[in-house]
Design a protein around this motif. Structure first.
Motif, mmCIF file in Angstrom:
data_model
loop_
_atom_site.group_PDB
_atom_site.id
_atom_site.type_symbol
_atom_site.label_atom_id
_atom_site.label_comp_id
_atom_site.label_asym_id
_atom_site.label_seq_id
_atom_site.Cartn_x
_atom_site.Cartn_y
_atom_site.Cartn_z
ATOM 1 N N LYS A 15 0.870 -1.173 0.000
ATOM 2 C CA LYS A 15 0.000 0.000 0.000
ATOM 3 C C LYS A 15 0.908 1.223 0.000
ATOM 4 O O LYS A 15 1.890 1.273 0.755
ATOM 5 C CB LYS A 15 -0.890 0.008 1.239
ATOM 6 C CG LYS A 15 -1.876 1.149 1.298
ATOM 7 C CD LYS A 15 -2.780 0.998 2.506
ATOM 8 C CE LYS A 15 -3.867 2.060 2.478
ATOM 9 N NZ LYS A 15 -4.840 1.870 3.539
ATOM 10 N N PHE A 16 0.621 2.183 -0.874
ATOM 11 C CA PHE A 16 1.444 3.387 -0.945
ATOM 12 C C PHE A 16 0.624 4.544 -1.485
ATOM 13 O O PHE A 16 -0.434 4.354 -2.062
ATOM 14 C CB PHE A 16 2.689 3.154 -1.822
ATOM 15 C CG PHE A 16 2.371 2.910 -3.267
ATOM 16 C CD1 PHE A 16 2.401 3.952 -4.187
ATOM 17 C CD2 PHE A 16 2.038 1.649 -3.726
ATOM 18 C CE1 PHE A 16 2.110 3.734 -5.518
ATOM 19 C CE2 PHE A 16 1.741 1.425 -5.052
ATOM 20 C CZ PHE A 16 1.776 2.472 -5.950
ATOM 21 N N ARG A 17 1.137 5.763 -1.280
ATOM 22 C CA ARG A 17 0.490 6.967 -1.788
ATOM 23 C C ARG A 17 0.843 7.108 -3.263
ATOM 24 O O ARG A 17 2.009 7.067 -3.636
ATOM 25 C CB ARG A 17 0.964 8.213 -1.046
ATOM 26 C CG ARG A 17 0.714 8.187 0.417
ATOM 27 C CD ARG A 17 -0.390 8.963 1.010
ATOM 28 N NE ARG A 17 -0.865 10.150 0.361
ATOM 29 C CZ ARG A 17 -2.160 10.421 0.235
ATOM 30 N NH1 ARG A 17 -3.056 9.563 0.675
ATOM 31 N NH2 ARG A 17 -2.554 11.527 -0.310
ATOM 32 N N LEU A 18 -0.164 7.292 -4.114
ATOM 33 C CA LEU A 18 0.073 7.443 -5.546
ATOM 34 C C LEU A 18 0.886 8.698 -5.860
ATOM 35 O O LEU A 18 1.622 8.728 -6.846
ATOM 36 C CB LEU A 18 -1.257 7.486 -6.296
ATOM 37 C CG LEU A 18 -1.854 6.121 -6.592
ATOM 38 C CD1 LEU A 18 -3.269 6.260 -7.099
ATOM 39 C CD2 LEU A 18 -1.011 5.362 -7.574
ATOM 40 N N LYS A 19 0.772 9.699 -5.031
ATOM 41 C CA LYS A 19 1.508 10.941 -5.248
ATOM 42 C C LYS A 19 3.021 10.705 -5.217
ATOM 43 O O LYS A 19 3.783 11.416 -5.855
ATOM 44 C CB LYS A 19 1.121 11.949 -4.167
ATOM 45 C CG LYS A 19 1.649 13.348 -4.403
ATOM 46 C CD LYS A 19 1.396 14.274 -3.229
ATOM 47 C CE LYS A 19 -0.055 14.341 -2.843
ATOM 48 N NZ LYS A 19 -0.342 15.294 -1.762
ATOM 49 N N THR A 20 3.459 9.688 -4.478
ATOM 50 C CA THR A 20 4.891 9.419 -4.336
ATOM 51 C C THR A 20 5.450 8.533 -5.445
ATOM 52 O O THR A 20 6.657 8.303 -5.484
ATOM 53 C CB THR A 20 5.183 8.755 -2.978
ATOM 54 O OG1 THR A 20 4.524 7.483 -2.941
ATOM 55 C CG2 THR A 20 4.722 9.623 -1.833
ATOM 56 N N ALA A 21 4.601 8.022 -6.341
ATOM 57 C CA ALA A 21 5.076 7.165 -7.433
ATOM 58 C C ALA A 21 5.987 7.956 -8.359
ATOM 59 O O ALA A 21 5.700 9.092 -8.716
ATOM 60 C CB ALA A 21 3.891 6.597 -8.205
ATOM 61 N N GLU A 22 7.095 7.329 -8.736
ATOM 62 C CA GLU A 22 8.069 8.003 -9.589
ATOM 63 C C GLU A 22 7.731 7.855 -11.074
ATOM 64 O O GLU A 22 8.120 8.689 -11.876
ATOM 65 C CB GLU A 22 9.468 7.471 -9.294
ATOM 66 C CG GLU A 22 9.875 7.773 -7.861
ATOM 67 C CD GLU A 22 11.254 7.260 -7.518
ATOM 68 O OE1 GLU A 22 12.083 7.099 -8.429
ATOM 69 O OE2 GLU A 22 11.497 7.028 -6.327
ATOM 70 N N LEU A 23 7.032 6.776 -11.426
ATOM 71 C CA LEU A 23 6.642 6.569 -12.824
ATOM 72 C C LEU A 23 5.370 5.732 -12.864
ATOM 73 O O LEU A 23 5.268 4.712 -12.190
ATOM 74 C CB LEU A 23 7.752 5.850 -13.601
ATOM 75 C CG LEU A 23 7.440 5.497 -15.051
ATOM 76 C CD1 LEU A 23 7.418 6.772 -15.905
ATOM 77 C CD2 LEU A 23 8.455 4.529 -15.608
ATOM 78 N N ILE A 24 4.415 6.173 -13.659
ATOM 79 C CA ILE A 24 3.207 5.403 -13.955
ATOM 80 C C ILE A 24 3.060 5.475 -15.461
ATOM 81 O O ILE A 24 2.668 6.508 -16.003
ATOM 82 C CB ILE A 24 1.953 5.976 -13.268
ATOM 83 C CG1 ILE A 24 2.146 6.052 -11.752
ATOM 84 C CG2 ILE A 24 0.729 5.129 -13.602
ATOM 85 C CD1 ILE A 24 1.019 6.745 -11.015
#
Length: 176
Positions: A96-105
């Motif tokens: 589980k993680f915050r989508l805002k912190t994703a480096e690449l989608i």
């Protein structure tokens, strides 16, 4: 349009390690049955042989569910949660993680170089098939700071939800 939550599930298809697992379990069932009946015949306690089908049934109940893997990702209030469920068991949360912190989608096939450069330590493969057309990769760091890569199948609705919570999401056309 406001996107508050989204849920998407994908069952692993009968290919790759799932197919190997099924064939291995079928072989285990055959060997178990042969060994059990062989032991019954060798011990000359033939009525005990009536128990073998029940033992085989218990073995199948305990192991066959591992050939039916269902992944689900849930986007809810900016968090993405990935769960895995074997057969009809209780879902287990993988990450589980915050989508805002994703480096690449972004689409997986077009960004293989970026995935290699990121060097993920943990890989979550929630794709239903090896040949999935709408495969996306999400590169992020988990709570412990480890680099993670998550492979998921997306739909247009899930892309909108991903874009809503992380503007760096690469949008593309999907089949669904």
């Amino acid at each position: 349009m406001e996107v508050n939550n989204f849920e998407y599930g994908a069952m692993k298809k009968n290919e790759g390690y799932i197919k190997k697992r099924k064939m291995l379990l079928l072989a285990v069932y055959l060997v178990f049955t042969g060994a059990a009946f062989g032991a019954v015949i060798a011990s000359k306690l033939l009525p005990v042989g009536a128990i073998v089908p029940f033992l085989l049934y218990i073995l199948v109940l305990a192991t066959w569910r591992y050939t039916q893997v269902d992944y689900k990702y849930i986007i809810e209030t900016g968090n993405l949660t990935l769960t895995r469920k074997y057969g009809n068991s209780k879902p287990q949360e993988l990450t589980k993680f915050r989508l805002k912190t994703a480096e690449l989608i972004a689409p997986m096939r077009e960004n293989e170089g970026k995935i290699r450069d990121f060097e993920p330590e943990i890989v979550y493969d929630a794709l239903p098939s090896v040949s999935c057309e709408d495969a996306y990769v999400i590169l992020f760091r988990n709570d412990e700071g480890k680099r993670c890569a998550m492979y998921i199948e997306v739909s247009q609705a899930s892309l909108k939800a991903l874009r809503y919570y992380n503007e760096s999401c690469v949008m593309s056309e999907t089949l669904k």
